[in-house]
Write an enzyme that holds these catalytic residues in place. Structure first.
Site, PDB file in Angstrom:
ATOM      1  N   GLY A 167      -9.872   6.088  33.010  1.00 56.98           N
ATOM      2  CA  GLY A 167     -10.709   6.006  31.815  1.00 56.98           C
ATOM      3  C   GLY A 167      -9.998   6.200  30.491  1.00 56.98           C
ATOM      4  N   SER A 168      -8.691   5.924  30.454  1.00 59.08           N
ATOM      5  CA  SER A 168      -8.015   6.096  29.154  1.00 59.08           C
ATOM      6  C   SER A 168      -8.536   5.079  28.136  1.00 59.08           C
ATOM      7  CB  SER A 168      -6.499   6.004  29.304  1.00 59.08           C
ATOM      8  OG  SER A 168      -6.113   4.712  29.690  1.00 59.08           O
ATOM      9  N   ASN A 169      -8.793   3.868  28.592  1.00 62.50           N
ATOM     10  CA  ASN A 169      -9.338   2.875  27.650  1.00 62.50           C
ATOM     11  C   ASN A 169     -10.779   3.205  27.272  1.00 62.50           C
ATOM     12  OD1 ASN A 169      -7.348   0.746  27.043  1.00 62.50           O
ATOM     13  ND2 ASN A 169      -7.282   0.523  29.268  1.00 62.50           N
ATOM     14  N   MET A 218     -13.500  -1.939  38.407  1.00 63.79           N
ATOM     15  CA  MET A 218     -12.923  -2.584  39.590  1.00 63.79           C
ATOM     16  C   MET A 218     -13.993  -3.286  40.415  1.00 63.79           C
ATOM     17  SD  MET A 218      -9.872  -1.917  38.989  1.00 63.79           S
ATOM     18  CE  MET A 218      -9.017  -2.323  40.490  1.00 63.79           C
ATOM     19  N   ASN A 231     -13.205  -7.911  28.511  1.00 63.74           N
ATOM     20  CA  ASN A 231     -12.363  -7.164  29.463  1.00 63.74           C
ATOM     21  C   ASN A 231     -10.955  -7.035  28.903  1.00 63.74           C
ATOM     22  OD1 ASN A 231     -11.660  -5.963  31.985  1.00 63.74           O
ATOM     23  ND2 ASN A 231     -10.747  -7.893  32.650  1.00 63.74           N
ATOM     24  N   HIS A 288      -7.054  -6.899  30.431  1.00 65.06           N
ATOM     25  CA  HIS A 288      -6.272  -7.106  31.655  1.00 65.06           C
ATOM     26  C   HIS A 288      -4.795  -6.855  31.346  1.00 65.06           C
ATOM     27  CE1 HIS A 288      -5.304  -8.624  35.588  1.00 65.06           C
ATOM     28  NE2 HIS A 288      -4.324  -9.321  35.031  1.00 65.06           N
TER      29      HIS A 288
HETATM   30  C1  GRF Z   1      -5.840  -0.761  32.458  1.00 64.87           C
HETATM   31  O1  GRF Z   1      -4.483  -1.101  32.663  1.00 64.87           O
HETATM   32  C2  GRF Z   1      -6.659  -1.991  32.187  1.00 64.87           C
HETATM   33  O2  GRF Z   1      -5.946  -3.004  31.509  1.00 64.87           O
HETATM   34  C3  GRF Z   1      -6.999  -2.469  33.562  1.00 64.87           C
HETATM   35  O3  GRF Z   1      -7.225  -1.315  34.307  1.00 64.87           O
HETATM   36  C4  GRF Z   1      -6.499  -0.223  33.720  1.00 64.87           C
HETATM   37  C5  GRF Z   1      -7.506   0.848  33.457  1.00 64.87           C
HETATM   38  O4  GRF Z   1      -6.899   2.044  33.011  1.00 64.87           O
HETATM   39  N1  GRF Z   1      -8.111  -3.387  33.551  1.00 64.87           N
HETATM   40  P1  GRF Z   1      -7.820   3.194  32.405  1.00 64.87           P
HETATM   41  O5  GRF Z   1      -8.812   3.580  33.491  1.00 64.87           O
HETATM   42  O6  GRF Z   1      -8.466   2.651  31.179  1.00 64.87           O
HETATM   43  O7  GRF Z   1      -6.849   4.324  32.109  1.00 64.87           O
END
Ligand code: GRF
Length: 213
Positions: A13-15, A89, A110, A112
């Site tokens: 969940g960093s993003n 996912m 999204n 990627h």
């Molecule tokens: C990221 O690399 C994103 O690009 C991909 O999954 C990863 C998720 O990382 N779709 P986080 O859970 O946001 O840390």
């Protein structure tokens, strides 16, 4: 006007956290986060930020119509207009996407971890590292019925470094994702009309597409 959006995530969940913090700084926090994995680190992060987490468990990464119908119902109840996927996912199919139709695209975005169309699917940074790519990066794109396929909104190129191990390579990518994905959200919140125009005109929606090191 309120910019109603939700984040869907499955992992650390960093993003998602970076998006939440950007949204909050603009007075537009996400309405909720959908999580499909009860062990996902994103749950604690969202709780700490005071964002509602809705857990709908499924371990099936493929399209599931019932799951999508439930998502659509929740999104409609909250009047969600845009969805930002952040490490979600699970493949979303027509049942879900059509609820977010904007005539020519779906309002589902999204990120990627590759320079699409390279390395669709899982473990994209690993694939770029193993291939010895000197330039790699990530892509923010619209979601469509095909996997990691929709129109590109933004792409960021990163130079790999000779001394990189896989972790250095991946961590650099993820850190930059955490900086730039929220900029897309910021653009959408700050001027939704311009954001949609940019999509309709098939332009990249942010300047500064590569990283000089
Ligand atoms: C990221 O690399 C994103 O690009 C991909 O999954 C990863 C998720 O990382 N779709 P986080 O859970 O946001 O840390």
């Amino acid at each position: 006007m309120a910019f109603n959006y939700a984040i869907f995530a499955s992992g650390s969940g960093s993003n998602a956290l970076a998006l939440i913090q950007m949204g909050k700084s603009l007075g537009q926090a996400p309405s909720f986060i959908i999580v499909n994995n009860k062990n996902a680190g994103v749950i604690d992060k969202a709780n700490q930020e005071g964002i509602k987490v809705i857990l709908i468990e499924t371990t099936n990464p493929k399209v599931e119509v019932d799951f999508e119908l439930e998502l659509v119902k929740i999104c409609r109840e909250h009047k969600i207009k845009w969805v930002f996927l952040a490490g979600f996912m699970k493949i979303l199919g027509k049942t879900f996407l059509e609820a977010f139709s904007n005539d020519s695209f779906y309002r589902v975005i999204n990120i990627h971890p590759s320079l699409l169309p390279l390395y669709k699917g899982l473990n994209a940074y690993e694939k770029a590292f193993t291939a010895g790519d000197l330039v790699y990066g990530f892509t923010v794109h619209l979601v469509d019925e095909k996997i990691d396929h929709g129109q590109i909104i933004y792409q960021y190129e990163i130079l790999s470094q000779e001394k990189d191990n896989l972790n250095d390579f991946k961590n650099r990518g993820l850190e930059l994702e955490n900086i730039y994905y929220p900029q897309i959200l910021k653009m959408a919140i700050s001027d939704e009309v311009e954001f949609v125009n940019c999509i309709l005109n098939e332009k990249r929606c942010l300047k500064g597409e590569s990283h000089e090191q």
